[in-house]
Scaffold this active site. Structure first.
Site, mmCIF file in Angstrom:
data_model
loop_
_atom_site.group_PDB
_atom_site.id
_atom_site.type_symbol
_atom_site.label_atom_id
_atom_site.label_comp_id
_atom_site.label_asym_id
_atom_site.label_seq_id
_atom_site.Cartn_x
_atom_site.Cartn_y
_atom_site.Cartn_z
ATOM 1 N N LYS A 1 -16.278 16.152 16.500
ATOM 2 C CA LYS A 1 -16.691 14.817 16.946
ATOM 3 C C LYS A 1 -15.342 14.275 18.044
ATOM 4 O O LYS A 1 -14.456 14.261 17.644
ATOM 5 C CB LYS A 1 -17.049 13.810 15.641
ATOM 6 N N LYS B 1 -33.818 16.486 15.280
ATOM 7 C CA LYS B 1 -33.361 16.032 13.813
ATOM 8 C C LYS B 1 -34.803 15.480 13.489
ATOM 9 O O LYS B 1 -35.413 14.426 13.765
ATOM 10 C CB LYS B 1 -32.372 14.935 14.160
#
EC number: 5.1.1.-
Length: 338
Positions: A154, A251
């Site tokens: 990230k 997702k």
């Protein structure tokens, strides 16, 4: 499923505390709130779990209200196909859809793999995600991840990204690496970071630009493939990404369930995109349906249970950088009881 009268639906919100704070662009998470949907019919118990989409205000309380509003319809009998028109894409539909898959597997004595027409796999190589921490912490966490073979790092809109990338590569010199900005870059900040990414042999750059700024990809020369996450919620978003990104991150919380996820995967593949399966966090009950979809994907990011303090029993397992989800976790063709 229409005509069955013994089906009952229950739903509640469950807090899943994280082992430690997790940082991405604009957010710090200390727990996951999950919507749990349970369908019971005789001795059958089926479940679906969803976390929703935090950046779309698709929160578990809102999702619970959506499910409660459909209680009578669901209990009278509803198919997964009908559910697509009853709820929008999002967490509520995901939880209900996955519970219906689980129930159908038990009713018919067939695994979800068989029902979906997907070849079953033994395990999948998965990324292990690193929070956007200080570079020294990034390196320490990466070194402590046993058996890691693929990393998802990230990044955020600060000045530490280059050092984070270098730290991750130094800690795992042979790992496949993806960096994920969660919409945090501008064209200028990405251009400044790009030489570091190339030198560190980064394999994929995920969602560098904000939703609605897909034209920022136009003319941006980058030797590393781009993946879209927040910019693609369902099939209707594919057109704006054609020729701009190479990978679509599916997702189930975004697209609204395994039924919609399989459709999105087929259409994205038809249009020439590579596929990735991701997650919004959660327990093994969230990973089970996504694991089925993952067998169709080039990139797999199903490490959510690694970050929570307590997972389901039985649960998914992680070994040698791979994830394995047995049918006993979710989608068991044999009847289960509460």
């Amino acid at each position: 499923m229409t005509g069955r009268t013994t089906l009952s639906l229950s739903a509640h919100i469950e807090k899943l505390p994280l082992k430690q704070a997790f940082h991405i662009t604009g957010y710090t998470f200390t727990a996951c709130d999950a919507l749990i949907v349970t369908l019971r019919e005789g001795n059958l118990t089926a479940r679906g779990e969803a976390l929703g989409v935090y950046y779309r205000d698709d929160t578990p309380p809102n999702m619970l209200a959506q499910v409660d509003a459909l209680r009578e319809i669901v209990q009278q009998g509803v198919t997964r196909e009908q559910l697509l028109s009853l709820l929008p894409a999002g967490g509520a539909r995901n939880a209900l859809d996955c519970a219906l898959w689980d129930l159908e597997a038990q009713r018919r004595g067939k695994s979800v793999w068989e029902l979906a027409g997907v070849s079953k796999v033994a395990s999948l190589l998965t990324t292990y995600t690193l929070s956007a921490d200080e570079p020294t912490q990034v390196a320490a966490t990466a070194r402590g991840m046993d058996g890691v073979r693929a990393l998802k790092l990230k990044l955020t809109n600060d000045t530490l990204n280059a050092e984070r990338v270098k730290a991750a590569r130094a800690a795992c010199p042979d790992a496949w690496i993806m960096v994920d900005a969660n919409q945090g870059f501008t064209r200028e900040s990405l251009a400044a970071l790009l030489p570091t990414c190339v030198e560190a042999r980064v394999n994929v750059i995920e969602q560098p630009f904000p939703i609605g700024c897909e034209d920022w990809f136009d003319g941006f020369e980058c030797p590393i493939p781009f993946a879209a996450d927040e910019s693609v919620q369902d099939i209707g978003d594919l057109a704006k990404l054609a020729g701009r990104v190479q990978i679509i991150n599916i997702k189930l919380d975004k697209c609204g369930g395994l039924t919609a996820g399989l459709r999105l995967a087929a259409e994205a593949k038809r249009q020439g995109f590579d596929l990735m399966v991701g997650n919004m966090g959660g327990s093994s009950w969230s990973m089970g349906p996504a694991f089925v979809l993952g067998s169709l994907c080039e990139v797999v990011d199903l490490d959510g249970p690694m970050f929570i303090r307590g997972d389901r029993t039985p649960g998914v397992s992680y070994r040698d950088g791979r994830v394995w989800c047995p049918d006993e976790v979710w989608g068991n063709p044999r009847a289960t009881t509460a």
